[in-house]
Enzyme design. Sequence first.
Site, short mmCIF file in Angstrom:
data_model
loop_
_atom_site.label_atom_id
_atom_site.label_comp_id
_atom_site.label_asym_id
_atom_site.label_seq_id
_atom_site.Cartn_x
_atom_site.Cartn_y
_atom_site.Cartn_z
N ARG A 185 -35.50 50.92 94.71
CA ARG A 185 -34.32 50.06 94.78
C ARG A 185 -34.75 48.60 94.96
O ARG A 185 -35.67 48.31 95.74
CB ARG A 185 -33.42 50.43 95.97
N HIS A 242 -33.45 48.99 84.75
CA HIS A 242 -33.08 50.19 85.52
C HIS A 242 -32.91 51.42 84.60
O HIS A 242 -31.82 51.98 84.49
CB HIS A 242 -31.79 49.93 86.32
N GLU A 278 -28.46 43.70 90.47
CA GLU A 278 -28.40 44.07 89.04
C GLU A 278 -27.03 43.79 88.45
O GLU A 278 -26.03 43.99 89.14
CB GLU A 278 -28.75 45.57 88.91
P1 NAP Z 1 -36.35 61.49 98.59
O1 NAP Z 1 -36.92 62.80 98.17
O2 NAP Z 1 -35.31 61.46 99.65
O3 NAP Z 1 -37.58 60.56 99.02
C1 NAP Z 1 -37.43 59.36 99.70
C2 NAP Z 1 -38.66 59.15 100.55
O4 NAP Z 1 -38.60 57.86 101.15
C3 NAP Z 1 -38.77 60.18 101.69
O5 NAP Z 1 -40.02 60.75 101.62
C4 NAP Z 1 -38.58 59.37 102.97
O6 NAP Z 1 -39.43 59.88 104.00
C5 NAP Z 1 -38.98 57.96 102.53
N1 NAP Z 1 -38.23 56.95 103.29
C6 NAP Z 1 -36.90 56.86 103.45
N2 NAP Z 1 -36.60 55.83 104.24
C7 NAP Z 1 -37.78 55.26 104.61
C8 NAP Z 1 -38.12 54.17 105.44
N3 NAP Z 1 -37.19 53.44 106.06
N4 NAP Z 1 -39.43 53.86 105.58
C9 NAP Z 1 -40.37 54.60 104.95
N5 NAP Z 1 -40.11 55.64 104.15
C10 NAP Z 1 -38.82 55.97 103.98
O7 NAP Z 1 -35.72 60.73 97.35
P2 NAP Z 1 -36.17 60.77 95.83
O8 NAP Z 1 -35.41 61.82 95.10
O9 NAP Z 1 -37.65 60.78 95.76
O10 NAP Z 1 -35.60 59.33 95.35
C11 NAP Z 1 -36.09 58.16 95.96
C12 NAP Z 1 -35.31 56.93 95.52
O11 NAP Z 1 -35.66 56.57 94.19
C13 NAP Z 1 -33.80 57.06 95.48
O12 NAP Z 1 -33.21 56.93 96.76
C14 NAP Z 1 -33.39 55.94 94.54
O13 NAP Z 1 -33.14 54.77 95.27
C15 NAP Z 1 -34.62 55.74 93.67
N6 NAP Z 1 -34.38 56.14 92.27
C16 NAP Z 1 -34.49 55.20 91.30
C17 NAP Z 1 -34.29 55.57 89.98
C18 NAP Z 1 -34.41 54.58 88.86
O14 NAP Z 1 -33.77 54.76 87.84
N7 NAP Z 1 -35.20 53.53 89.01
C19 NAP Z 1 -33.95 56.88 89.66
C20 NAP Z 1 -33.85 57.80 90.67
C21 NAP Z 1 -34.09 57.42 91.98
P3 NAP Z 1 -39.03 59.71 105.55
O15 NAP Z 1 -37.61 60.17 105.68
O16 NAP Z 1 -40.04 60.55 106.27
O17 NAP Z 1 -39.19 58.25 105.87
C1 8YV Z 2 -29.43 55.93 87.85
C2 8YV Z 2 -30.77 55.98 90.06
O1 8YV Z 2 -29.74 54.81 87.07
O2 8YV Z 2 -30.52 58.24 90.67
C3 8YV Z 2 -30.65 57.09 91.06
O3 8YV Z 2 -30.72 56.77 92.25
O4 8YV Z 2 -31.01 54.87 90.39
C4 8YV Z 2 -30.67 56.27 88.59
O5 8YV Z 2 -30.99 57.58 88.26
C5 8YV Z 2 -28.17 55.65 88.52
O6 8YV Z 2 -27.89 56.41 89.60
C6 8YV Z 2 -27.04 55.78 87.52
O7 8YV Z 2 -26.17 54.81 87.77
#
Ligand code: NAP
Ligand code: 8YV
Length: 326
Positions: free
Chosen positions: A236, A283, A265
């Site tokens: 993010r 994104h 964004e």
């Molecule tokens: P997840 O399995 O919940 O993993 C998040 C990780 O971050 C956990 O291991 C957590 O561990 C750690 N974390 C959370 N808060 C923290 C903090 N304050 N300090 C340090 N570590 C922290 O989630 P995920 O499915 O991998 O997704 C992660 C993120 O990717 C989403 O929340 C979203 O924002 C982003 N994302 C972006 C896209 C894109 O299109 N660019 C797509 C999908 C997701 P702890 O709880 O032990 O800290």
């Molecule tokens: C998407 C994401 O772009 O899953 C998330 O957290 O950032 C992305 O997969 C978004 O959620 C769709 O608006």
Amino acid sequence: MTEAEQQTVAILVPGQFNDHAVGRIDRTFSRVGIERPDASLVTDELRRSVRGIAAFGGINAALMDALPNLEIIANFGVGYDSVDVRHAAQRGIMVTNTPDVLTEEVADTALGLLINTVRDLPRAETWLRDGSWKRKGNYPLSRLTLRGRSVGIFGMGRIGLAIARRLEAFGLPIAYHNRRQVEGLPYDYHQTLKGLAEAVDTLISVAPGGASTEKAVNAEILSALGADGVFVNIGRGSTVDEAALAAALADGTIAAAGLDVFADEPNVPQALLAAPNTSLLPHVGSASEHTRRAMADLCVDNLVSWFSRGKALTPVPETEKVKAQS
Ligand code: NAP
Ligand code: 8YV
């Protein structure tokens, strides 16, 4: 609830939404819309009827309070930092997200962005397309390489782990920072983000947004990464101090950055757009037809399961204990 009863349940879909999700909602429920998720747009009819929301996020406390019969918010995306989940939990509203179905796609994008950033591939392609190859000869050698790098992952969750597995195949050492160490992982754990940044030269952030990560990647972290440092953000934009990042890229504190996400964004700071050492994406981490369809299905399946069986499939941890009222 029977299928016929479900068709009377009003689901609010604010703004533009995924076509496949809209089609399924239309076949299963009674879809209602507003231009954007804004409490001031809620009519008396919506106030009375809406029991569910399907949205890309952006659901605040005021909108929830404008909908007294709201039971569930089905967020399209795994990250739900733009939904006021604390308020939802207090009000007994279920919030769901779309974990797992996008993990591999986002990890693929992260690796693509890392390689683009380090090897300068987007500019090399432009060199070919604009005729520079013919006019000027070979594209200059990339200053940076993945060879010899060590990678730190900020946020070793589902996507972080999928990125790490890919990096292992690249032959690169991996370390990570989370608030809690993950049991059984073979990678070095750092209790602080600064400790991680000091130990590696390549930092990939895939941490969620929200108060606990706000501007966590700041001038101090970038300086700890060092002059050969590469920063990639697929998590993010809010987790980064973008002004500090632009300054670090301009004055050589770090070497390059690859960004898929931004704090405001679709507005991308001019300094990041103009920098010669950034690779920028709009994104698109999960943005394939295949994966967005799977996310749409999970988003709608949560609504179906809630209204037919009183159970959410993928509740976020903050509302895990919320129970269906009917
Ligand atoms: P997840 O399995 O919940 O993993 C998040 C990780 O971050 C956990 O291991 C957590 O561990 C750690 N974390 C959370 N808060 C923290 C903090 N304050 N300090 C340090 N570590 C922290 O989630 P995920 O499915 O991998 O997704 C992660 C993120 O990717 C989403 O929340 C979203 O924002 C982003 N994302 C972006 C896209 C894109 O299109 N660019 C797509 C999908 C997701 P702890 O709880 O032990 O800290
Ligand atoms: C998407 C994401 O772009 O899953 C998330 O957290 O950032 C992305 O997969 C978004 O959620 C769709 O608006």
